[in-house]
Every structure is written in structure tokens, then in C-alpha cells.
Design an enzyme around this catalytic site. Sequence first.
Site, mmCIF file in Angstrom:
data_model
loop_
_atom_site.group_PDB
_atom_site.id
_atom_site.type_symbol
_atom_site.label_atom_id
_atom_site.label_comp_id
_atom_site.label_asym_id
_atom_site.label_seq_id
_atom_site.Cartn_x
_atom_site.Cartn_y
_atom_site.Cartn_z
ATOM 1 N N ASN A 206 0.819 -1.205 0.000
ATOM 2 C CA ASN A 206 0.000 0.000 0.000
ATOM 3 C C ASN A 206 0.862 1.268 0.000
ATOM 4 O O ASN A 206 2.085 1.205 -0.066
ATOM 5 C CB ASN A 206 -0.953 -0.036 1.197
ATOM 6 C CG ASN A 206 -2.308 0.555 0.883
ATOM 7 O OD1 ASN A 206 -2.402 1.571 0.203
ATOM 8 N ND2 ASN A 206 -3.365 -0.065 1.383
ATOM 9 N N HIS B 28 22.841 2.371 11.047
ATOM 10 C CA HIS B 28 24.099 3.111 11.172
ATOM 11 C C HIS B 28 24.867 2.662 12.411
ATOM 12 O O HIS B 28 24.287 2.128 13.363
ATOM 13 C CB HIS B 28 23.821 4.620 11.265
ATOM 14 C CG HIS B 28 23.194 5.184 10.033
ATOM 15 N ND1 HIS B 28 23.902 5.447 8.893
ATOM 16 C CD2 HIS B 28 21.908 5.541 9.766
ATOM 17 C CE1 HIS B 28 23.097 5.940 7.976
ATOM 18 N NE2 HIS B 28 21.873 6.006 8.473
ATOM 19 N N GLY C 3 -0.833 -0.767 9.323
ATOM 20 C CA GLY C 3 -0.342 0.571 9.028
ATOM 21 C C GLY C 3 0.740 1.039 9.996
ATOM 22 O O GLY C 3 0.663 0.796 11.196
ATOM 23 N N THR D 136 11.262 -6.091 16.307
ATOM 24 C CA THR D 136 12.709 -6.111 16.536
ATOM 25 C C THR D 136 13.281 -7.516 16.597
ATOM 26 O O THR D 136 14.497 -7.687 16.525
ATOM 27 C CB THR D 136 13.059 -5.375 17.841
ATOM 28 O OG1 THR D 136 12.445 -6.066 18.936
ATOM 29 C CG2 THR D 136 12.560 -3.940 17.809
ATOM 30 N N LYS D 137 12.404 -8.530 16.759
ATOM 31 C CA LYS D 137 12.847 -9.922 16.864
ATOM 32 C C LYS D 137 11.902 -10.807 16.060
ATOM 33 O O LYS D 137 10.776 -10.420 15.746
ATOM 34 C CB LYS D 137 12.857 -10.370 18.325
ATOM 35 C CG LYS D 137 13.871 -9.626 19.188
ATOM 36 C CD LYS D 137 13.853 -10.150 20.627
ATOM 37 C CE LYS D 137 14.880 -9.403 21.478
ATOM 38 N NZ LYS D 137 14.875 -9.880 22.892
ATOM 39 N N ARG E 215 5.196 -7.968 20.460
ATOM 40 C CA ARG E 215 5.137 -9.235 21.187
ATOM 41 C C ARG E 215 3.874 -9.993 20.765
ATOM 42 O O ARG E 215 2.875 -9.386 20.385
ATOM 43 C CB ARG E 215 5.099 -8.992 22.699
ATOM 44 C CG ARG E 215 6.377 -8.374 23.252
ATOM 45 C CD ARG E 215 6.282 -8.198 24.759
ATOM 46 N NE ARG E 215 7.534 -7.745 25.353
ATOM 47 C CZ ARG E 215 7.909 -6.472 25.464
ATOM 48 N NH1 ARG E 215 7.093 -5.524 25.007
ATOM 49 N NH2 ARG E 215 9.065 -6.158 26.005
#
Length: 222
Positions: free
Chosen positions: A103, A133, A160, A183-184, A198
Site C-alpha cells: 500500500n 548506522h 499501518g 525487533t525480533k 510481542r
Amino acid sequence: MTKDAQGNNYDVTADLTPEGRVEWERMVGGEVYEDSHPEIERKRAEAKRLFVAYNRTDYEDVAKRREIMEQLFASVGEDVFIEPNFRCEMGRNITIGSHAYINFDCVMLDNAPITIGDYVWIAPMVGLFATNHALDFEERKAGACQAKPIRIEDGVWLGGHVTVLGGVTIGRGSVIGAGSVVTKDLPAGVVAVGNPARVLRPITEADGTGFRERIAARDAAR
């Protein structure tokens, strides 16, 4: 290796100098690389020209959109639709399966490979950020970056404003709630939400609404 518009294998680094090839291989291989290297910048500019051209195409110009996608990505399946304004880093490190829908205003920083499976739905303003970075300021100022691959398996729905970071795999059929930051790794067949995301609960048969049965009955009655 990747493929051209005719499906033939070719080496995306073939036009790089030995020095540029070293930085590219470090980049896609998960090592620290020089993000500001002139040849990395050149590949970035090539991708930009293509996605800008794609975003300017008419909605009905299916053939032109397909042509640009085949030039931009490592590979792209059938029945793939990407809304404007799509942006990416290199393009050549993105693989998209069939029947995927991306989208508005999606950003993919594909300094490492980003793999998107079949029937993946990506909502507006989603970011897939494979690169990062350096934490050290002096290294960061000098252009040090490190990228890790992202894998979105078949049937995943990203809500979204979801952000997916490098090194993450999201399992088949999972749904990631709007605004989440992944993140995991997340397993298959779950709803996950939050920052960091989670698992909230598994997706079960109870989540069905009877839609398929209703459509099947309607079509049978025609």
C-alpha cells in the site's frame, strides 16, 4: 545473482570496481560496510530513478509498471501491485512473491536482502529497515553501516505504520498490529502488537467470519 526482465541470471555487481564489489559484498553479507562509498551511492541512484519512474506511472499502465518492477527488484512474482509513493534503497536486494499488495508510502531499506512471500499484504506507511548506522559517532560520521536480512513469509499482513528491523523473520500468516515495531523474530500464525512487538495470541479457527462459505454459496447459486 539476480534476474533481468527476461528471467536470465546476471551479476548485479558486474559493473563495480573491485573496491566497490568488496563494499557491496560486505553490505549484503551482514558486515560493516561504507554506506557512503561512491559505487554504493551509484547503485542507490539507479534504484531511485526506477522507483521515481514507477511512482509516476498511471494506475492503468500495468505493462509499464511491471517492466519497471522487473528492472528494480531481484525478482517479482505474478499479480503484484505497489501503490505510490514506494521508495527503496537498492531495489536489487528485494524479492517479492506472487499476489502481494504493498500500500501507499512503503519504504524498504534493502541494503541486506528483503524477502517478501506470496499473498503478503503491507498497509500504508510501513517501513522495512534492513540496515542500521554505527552506534559510535565517529564511525557513523564516516559512513559505517551494517545490514541484516528481513524475511516476511507467505500470508503475513503488516498493519499501518509497522516498522520491521533488520535480522527479523515473520512467520507464515501472522498479523502485525498497526504501529508495531518488530525487533525480533515472530512465529507463524499469531497476532503480534506493540513496541517492541510481542505475540498477543494465536490466530485460530474462531477468527473466521464465515466469509468464504458465504461467497462459495453465492457463487454456487449463480
